[in-house]
Structures are given as structure tokens and as C-alpha cells.
Design a protein around this motif. Structure first.
Motif, PDB file in Angstrom:
ATOM      1  N   VAL A 158       0.840  -1.199   0.000  1.00 34.38           N
ATOM      2  CA  VAL A 158       0.000   0.000   0.000  1.00 34.38           C
ATOM      3  C   VAL A 158       0.875   1.249   0.000  1.00 34.38           C
ATOM      4  CG1 VAL A 158      -1.717   1.316   1.305  1.00 34.38           C
ATOM      5  CG2 VAL A 158      -1.868  -1.189   1.193  1.00 34.38           C
ATOM      6  N   ASP A 159       0.659   2.124  -0.997  1.00 31.66           N
ATOM      7  CA  ASP A 159       1.404   3.376  -1.066  1.00 31.66           C
ATOM      8  C   ASP A 159       0.691   4.345  -2.000  1.00 31.66           C
ATOM      9  OD1 ASP A 159       3.313   5.329  -0.776  1.00 31.66           O
ATOM     10  OD2 ASP A 159       4.787   4.388  -2.094  1.00 31.66           O
ATOM     11  N   THR A 160      -0.369   4.963  -1.522  1.00 31.30           N
ATOM     12  CA  THR A 160      -1.128   5.915  -2.332  1.00 31.30           C
ATOM     13  C   THR A 160      -1.784   6.944  -1.433  1.00 31.30           C
ATOM     14  OG1 THR A 160      -2.883   6.173  -3.984  1.00 31.30           O
ATOM     15  CG2 THR A 160      -3.242   4.519  -2.291  1.00 31.30           C
ATOM     16  N   GLN A 161      -1.886   8.171  -1.915  1.00 29.81           N
ATOM     17  CA  GLN A 161      -2.628   9.174  -1.141  1.00 29.81           C
ATOM     18  C   GLN A 161      -4.123   8.986  -1.308  1.00 29.81           C
ATOM     19  OE1 GLN A 161      -2.588  13.308  -2.945  1.00 29.81           O
ATOM     20  NE2 GLN A 161      -0.900  12.415  -4.084  1.00 29.81           N
ATOM     21  N   GLY A 162      -4.528   8.177  -2.287  1.00 28.86           N
ATOM     22  CA  GLY A 162      -5.942   7.889  -2.483  1.00 28.86           C
ATOM     23  C   GLY A 162      -6.240   7.531  -3.922  1.00 28.86           C
ATOM     24  N   ALA A 163      -7.423   7.017  -4.160  1.00 32.48           N
ATOM     25  CA  ALA A 163      -7.850   6.729  -5.533  1.00 32.48           C
ATOM     26  C   ALA A 163      -8.005   8.039  -6.300  1.00 32.48           C
ATOM     27  CB  ALA A 163      -9.174   5.972  -5.513  1.00 32.48           C
ATOM     28  N   TYR A 164      -7.803   7.986  -7.617  1.00 32.49           N
ATOM     29  CA  TYR A 164      -7.914   9.197  -8.435  1.00 32.49           C
ATOM     30  C   TYR A 164      -9.346   9.737  -8.368  1.00 32.49           C
ATOM     31  CZ  TYR A 164      -7.681  12.381 -12.374  1.00 32.49           C
ATOM     32  OH  TYR A 164      -7.739  13.502 -13.158  1.00 32.49           O
ATOM     33  N   ASP A 181     -13.203  -4.846  -4.921  1.00 34.15           N
ATOM     34  CA  ASP A 181     -11.934  -5.310  -4.353  1.00 34.15           C
ATOM     35  C   ASP A 181     -12.099  -5.692  -2.884  1.00 34.15           C
ATOM     36  OD1 ASP A 181     -10.625  -4.985  -6.707  1.00 34.15           O
ATOM     37  OD2 ASP A 181      -9.351  -3.334  -6.079  1.00 34.15           O
ATOM     38  N   LEU A 182     -12.783  -4.843  -2.137  1.00 36.50           N
ATOM     39  CA  LEU A 182     -13.001  -5.112  -0.710  1.00 36.50           C
ATOM     40  C   LEU A 182     -13.816  -6.379  -0.498  1.00 36.50           C
ATOM     41  CD1 LEU A 182     -13.662  -1.494   0.586  1.00 36.50           C
ATOM     42  CD2 LEU A 182     -11.836  -3.021   1.345  1.00 36.50           C
ATOM     43  N   LEU A 183     -14.839  -6.554  -1.337  1.00 33.07           N
ATOM     44  CA  LEU A 183     -15.662  -7.757  -1.241  1.00 33.07           C
ATOM     45  C   LEU A 183     -14.825  -8.997  -1.513  1.00 33.07           C
ATOM     46  CD1 LEU A 183     -18.413  -9.160  -0.970  1.00 33.07           C
ATOM     47  CD2 LEU A 183     -18.805  -8.694  -3.395  1.00 33.07           C
ATOM     48  N   GLU A 184     -14.004  -8.941  -2.554  1.00 32.39           N
ATOM     49  CA  GLU A 184     -13.177 -10.090  -2.912  1.00 32.39           C
ATOM     50  C   GLU A 184     -12.146 -10.393  -1.814  1.00 32.39           C
ATOM     51  OE1 GLU A 184     -12.227 -13.325  -5.312  1.00 32.39           O
ATOM     52  OE2 GLU A 184     -13.865 -11.880  -5.528  1.00 32.39           O
ATOM     53  N   LEU A 185     -11.531  -9.349  -1.278  1.00 33.90           N
ATOM     54  CA  LEU A 185     -10.555  -9.545  -0.199  1.00 33.90           C
ATOM     55  C   LEU A 185     -11.175 -10.252   1.002  1.00 33.90           C
ATOM     56  CD1 LEU A 185      -8.480  -6.219   0.052  1.00 33.90           C
ATOM     57  CD2 LEU A 185      -7.624  -8.478  -0.559  1.00 33.90           C
ATOM     58  N   SER A 186     -12.425  -9.953   1.267  1.00 35.51           N
ATOM     59  CA  SER A 186     -13.073 -10.508   2.460  1.00 35.51           C
ATOM     60  C   SER A 186     -13.380 -11.998   2.337  1.00 35.51           C
ATOM     61  CB  SER A 186     -14.366  -9.741   2.759  1.00 35.51           C
ATOM     62  OG  SER A 186     -15.342  -9.987   1.753  1.00 35.51           O
ATOM     63  N   VAL A 187     -13.415 -12.533   1.104  1.00 34.20           N
ATOM     64  CA  VAL A 187     -13.800 -13.939   0.944  1.00 34.20           C
ATOM     65  C   VAL A 187     -12.697 -14.816   0.340  1.00 34.20           C
ATOM     66  CG1 VAL A 187     -16.265 -13.394   0.778  1.00 34.20           C
ATOM     67  CG2 VAL A 187     -14.882 -13.472  -1.310  1.00 34.20           C
ATOM     68  N   LEU A 188     -11.532 -14.240   0.053  1.00 37.68           N
ATOM     69  CA  LEU A 188     -10.434 -15.044  -0.499  1.00 37.68           C
ATOM     70  C   LEU A 188     -10.064 -16.173   0.457  1.00 37.68           C
ATOM     71  CD1 LEU A 188      -7.962 -12.382  -1.969  1.00 37.68           C
ATOM     72  CD2 LEU A 188      -9.422 -13.947  -3.245  1.00 37.68           C
ATOM     73  N   GLU A 189      -9.930 -17.381  -0.074  1.00 42.43           N
ATOM     74  CA  GLU A 189      -9.594 -18.532   0.774  1.00 42.43           C
ATOM     75  C   GLU A 189      -8.099 -18.817   0.778  1.00 42.43           C
ATOM     76  OE1 GLU A 189     -12.097 -21.757  -0.455  1.00 42.43           O
ATOM     77  OE2 GLU A 189     -13.885 -20.869   0.455  1.00 42.43           O
ATOM     78  N   VAL A 190      -7.325 -17.754   0.614  1.00 44.41           N
ATOM     79  CA  VAL A 190      -5.859 -17.851   0.700  1.00 44.41           C
ATOM     80  C   VAL A 190      -5.380 -16.773   1.665  1.00 44.41           C
ATOM     81  CG1 VAL A 190      -5.595 -18.771  -1.636  1.00 44.41           C
ATOM     82  CG2 VAL A 190      -5.543 -16.284  -1.279  1.00 44.41           C
ATOM     83  N   PRO A 191      -4.194 -16.939   2.256  1.00 45.27           N
ATOM     84  CA  PRO A 191      -3.672 -15.901   3.152  1.00 45.27           C
ATOM     85  C   PRO A 191      -3.520 -14.564   2.425  1.00 45.27           C
ATOM     86  CG  PRO A 191      -2.418 -17.934   3.408  1.00 45.27           C
ATOM     87  CD  PRO A 191      -3.309 -18.124   2.220  1.00 45.27           C
ATOM     88  N   VAL A 192      -3.920 -13.498   3.090  1.00 47.79           N
ATOM     89  CA  VAL A 192      -3.766 -12.147   2.550  1.00 47.79           C
ATOM     90  C   VAL A 192      -2.902 -11.343   3.530  1.00 47.79           C
ATOM     91  CG1 VAL A 192      -4.913 -10.028   1.805  1.00 47.79           C
ATOM     92  CG2 VAL A 192      -6.037 -12.242   1.449  1.00 47.79           C
ATOM     93  N   ILE A 193      -1.738 -10.907   3.049  1.00 45.85           N
ATOM     94  CA  ILE A 193      -0.793 -10.160   3.880  1.00 45.85           C
ATOM     95  C   ILE A 193      -0.607  -8.781   3.267  1.00 45.85           C
ATOM     96  CG2 ILE A 193       1.516 -10.129   4.883  1.00 45.85           C
ATOM     97  CD1 ILE A 193       1.586 -13.205   4.257  1.00 45.85           C
ATOM     98  N   VAL A 194      -0.756  -7.760   4.087  1.00 52.66           N
ATOM     99  CA  VAL A 194      -0.684  -6.379   3.622  1.00 52.66           C
ATOM    100  C   VAL A 194       0.567  -5.705   4.200  1.00 52.66           C
ATOM    101  CG1 VAL A 194      -1.831  -4.127   3.611  1.00 52.66           C
ATOM    102  CG2 VAL A 194      -3.196  -6.228   3.492  1.00 52.66           C
ATOM    103  N   ALA A 195       1.282  -4.967   3.361  1.00 61.67           N
ATOM    104  CA  ALA A 195       2.425  -4.168   3.816  1.00 61.67           C
ATOM    105  C   ALA A 195       2.166  -2.709   3.457  1.00 61.67           C
ATOM    106  CB  ALA A 195       3.713  -4.652   3.170  1.00 61.67           C
ATOM    107  N   VAL A 196       2.006  -1.865   4.464  1.00 67.64           N
ATOM    108  CA  VAL A 196       1.833  -0.427   4.238  1.00 67.64           C
ATOM    109  C   VAL A 196       3.232   0.186   4.230  1.00 67.64           C
ATOM    110  CG1 VAL A 196       0.699   1.696   4.984  1.00 67.64           C
ATOM    111  CG2 VAL A 196      -0.360  -0.520   5.479  1.00 67.64           C
ATOM    112  N   ILE A 197       3.708   0.589   3.053  1.00 69.15           N
ATOM    113  CA  ILE A 197       5.111   0.986   2.913  1.00 69.15           C
ATOM    114  C   ILE A 197       5.304   2.503   2.814  1.00 69.15           C
ATOM    115  CG2 ILE A 197       5.797  -1.200   1.857  1.00 69.15           C
ATOM    116  CD1 ILE A 197       5.676   0.244  -0.877  1.00 69.15           C
TER     117      ILE A 197
END
Length: 333
Positions: A158-164, A181-197
Motif C-alpha cells: 500500500v502506497d497511495t494518497q488515495g484513488a484518483y 476489491d473489498l468484497l473479494e478480499l473478504s472472501v479469499l480462501e488464501v492468506p492475505v498479507i498487507v504491507a503499508v510501505i
């Protein structure tokens, strides 16, 4: 070329420039000049610590935006192997402010998605300063579904001031793309790891910024809105001045506060002055945390993983209800 610096860094940068000038003098090896160089080096070391040891939230926001700060592509190159970039949303175009594709982390196949800023004006224009259009988020959605299909852990940067926020983005369904995107992230059956850089601003960050484990660099920020945006709404006319600084204080957007609130899980330390002062060491620290998170999450049953992610999401934020009658003091405040 003059080194880029913020106002609070300027005294330090000026001293460093004086030191460089002295070192390039033909008489630099003479005793009196060498003594002055040694004195300046000590002063710079002390000022470096004083400048960066107790940063305010607004100063951390500024460091998160530093043009020399490592980008997603830098971390991909430093941490992963066999990266194969995938392009396009299969509907409109390839948005260069979102990059992603297949890669390996310590030999383990993963899917990567991240915001990508440019290094100079030309690159930033091509990448829209890291602010994705709807097609960028639809590309991210396509990669999320591929990760789920092939059972690949998903790692996002993650590295954005926001969506255009332009009209054309709204015409092409910006809000819907982020929501999908949020809906898909909530139901993915694989590990989801986020890095806010770096910057983690608004729904533009959240679209790829929620998962089972959230790792954050020490001087990154993560917030519902940028400080300037908050200031322009709450204190009209102060967005470019003290208002943004005040907003950064009250938003609670820095890593220490977010860890305390349970919104993030891990903070990766940065060198004094920010990640651009030691990108290799920051990449090593981030890789260590990514590998640890991947190992921890890979042993969890997919159904259990989704349940835990849902619970985690529901537990973010809390409030208390007041059932009594408001007092005069309550009304005045």
C-alpha cells in the motif's frame, strides 16, 4: 543538485552541504580544515538524532511521501524472485499506478499487488502519482481472483494518497471498483498479507489494504483521509498550513497508534530519517515479517481463515452508548 528536504530537515541538510563543500576543498587535508570537518561531522550526527528521534505525526506523513522513499517495485526486486508482471483489467486499459503478478518468496509461489509511484515527473505522470483509476482496481481484482484460483497467498503493498478523484474515474465506476476489491478480499480462501510501505490514504489504500496480517513501516501512515483532505473539510482554508498538521495529530494515522488500536499487527523499524536512508535494511526487515506471516497463516484451514478475517474486520473500531441525559457540560463541549 540540491538534496530534497522538508522544512524540519533543512538545518541538517545545510550542515551536510557545508561538510561536502569542505571535503572537496584542495586544502581539506590540512590540520585546521580537517579539524573543522571532524567537528561538523559530530554536529551533524547530533542534529540527525534530534531531528528524527521524536517526529510528529505530520512529519511522519512527510517522510512517507519523500520522493526518494523505496517504491513497491523496489521491494519486489529486493524481497522476491521470479517476478512476472501481469497487465490490464481486460476491459479498458493497463493502469500503471497498480502493478502486480506472480513471484516467489523464499521459493514459495505468491501473488503480488501494489500501488506504484514514479521516481520523477515523467514517471509520476505515467503512473498518475500512484493514484489508481477504476481499471487499476479492476486489474487488482483480476489478480485476486487468480490468486484464489491457483491457491496462491496474496501479498499487497500500500502506497497511495488515495484513488484518483477525477470525473472520468467516477464515470468509469471508481466506487464500485473499490467496493468489488473489498468484497473479494473478504472472501479469499488464501492468506492475505498487507504491507503499508508509504502513504495509506482513504479507500484508495483500503481497496488492497485489508487482510489477515497487516505490516506497517515505521514512518508510513494509514488513514481514512489525507491530513490535507481532513483539514479542508473540518477547518476550511487551513489545508495547506497548520490545518494539515493538526489533522495528522487527531487522525491517529501513525504506526504506533494503529498498533495500539489493533488495526495493524507489526511495525517494521526504519533508519533515522526514513526508509530511503537504508532501503536494504528495511527490505530485510520487511521480508522477515512477510515470511513469518506467510508461515503462520499457511497452516490455517481456508474456511477458518475467512472466518478469522471477518472477525478481525468486525472488531476494528468500537464505541460506547450513553443512556443518561446529557448534562449542561456535555452540551457545552
Amino acid at each position: 543538485m540540491r538534496k530534497f528536504s522538508y522544512d524540519f530537515e533543512r538545518p541538517l541538510v545545510e550542515l551536510e552541504e557545508q561538510l561536502e563543500q569542505l571535503k572537496h576543498l584542495e586544502s581539506a587535508e590540512k590540520a585546521d580544515i580537517a579539524e573543522e570537518i571532524a567537528y561538523l561531522e559530530k554536529q551533524i550526527e547530533k542534529l540527525h538524532i534530534r531531528t528524527y528521534e521524536n517526529l510528529t505525526p505530520w512529519q511522519r506523513v512527510q517522510i512517507a511521501r519523500h520522493p526518494d522513499r523505496p517504491r513497491t517495485s523496489d521491494y519486489i526486486e529486493a524481497i522476491f524472485t521470479d517476478f512476472i508482471e501481469l497487465h490490464g483489467d481486460r476491459a479498458f486499459r493497463d493502469d500503471q499506478s497498480i502493478i502486480g503478478g506472480f513471484a516467489r518468496l523464499d521459493g514459495r509461489k505468491v501473488m503480488i499487488i501494489g500501488h506504484q509511484k514514479g521516481r520523477n515527473t515523467k514517471e509520476n505522470i505515467a503512473r498518475n502519482f500512484g493514484m489508481p483509476h477504476p481499471e487499476g482496481y479492476r486489474k487488482a481484482l483480476r489478480l485476486m481472483k487468480l490468486a484464489d484460483k491457483f491457491r496462491l497467498p496474496l501479498i499487497t503493498f500500500v502506497d497511495t494518497q488515495g484513488a484518483y478523484p477525477g470525473i472520468e474515474a467516477e464515470e468509469r465506476g471508481q466506487a464500485v471498483a473499490i467496493a468489488q476489491d473489498l468484497l473479494e478480499l473478504s472472501v479469499l480462501e488464501v492468506p492475505v498479507i498487507v504491507a503499508v510501505i508509504g502513504e495509506g490514504g482513504s479507500g484508495g489504500a483500503l481497496a488492497i489494504g485489508f487482510g489477515d496480517r497487516i505490516i506497517m513501516l515505521e514512518n508510513a501512515y494509514y488513514s481514512v483521509i489525507t491530513p490535507e483532505g481532513c483539514a479542508s473539510i473540518l477547518w476550511d482554508g487551513e489545508g495547506e498550513g497548520r490545518g494539515a498538521e493538526k489533522a495528522a495529530e487527531v487522525l491517529g494515522l501513525h504506526a504506533d497508534k494503529l498498533l495500539e488500536l489493533g488495526i495493524i499487527d507489526v511495525i517494521v523499524k526504519e533508519p533515522l530519517g526514513g526508509a530511503h536512508h537504508g532501503p536494504a535494511s528495511v527490505a530485510r526487515g520487511l521480508k522477515k515479517e512477510l515470511a513469518k506471516a506467510l508461515k503462520d497463516l499457511s497452516s490455517i484451514d481456508p474456511n477458518e481463515l475467512v472466518k478469522k478475517r471477518y472477525t478481525r474486520l468486525r472488531n476494528i473500531g468500537y464505541y460506547t452508548e450513553y443512556s443518561g441525559k446529557p448534562s449542561v457540560l456535555d452540551m457545552q463541549s
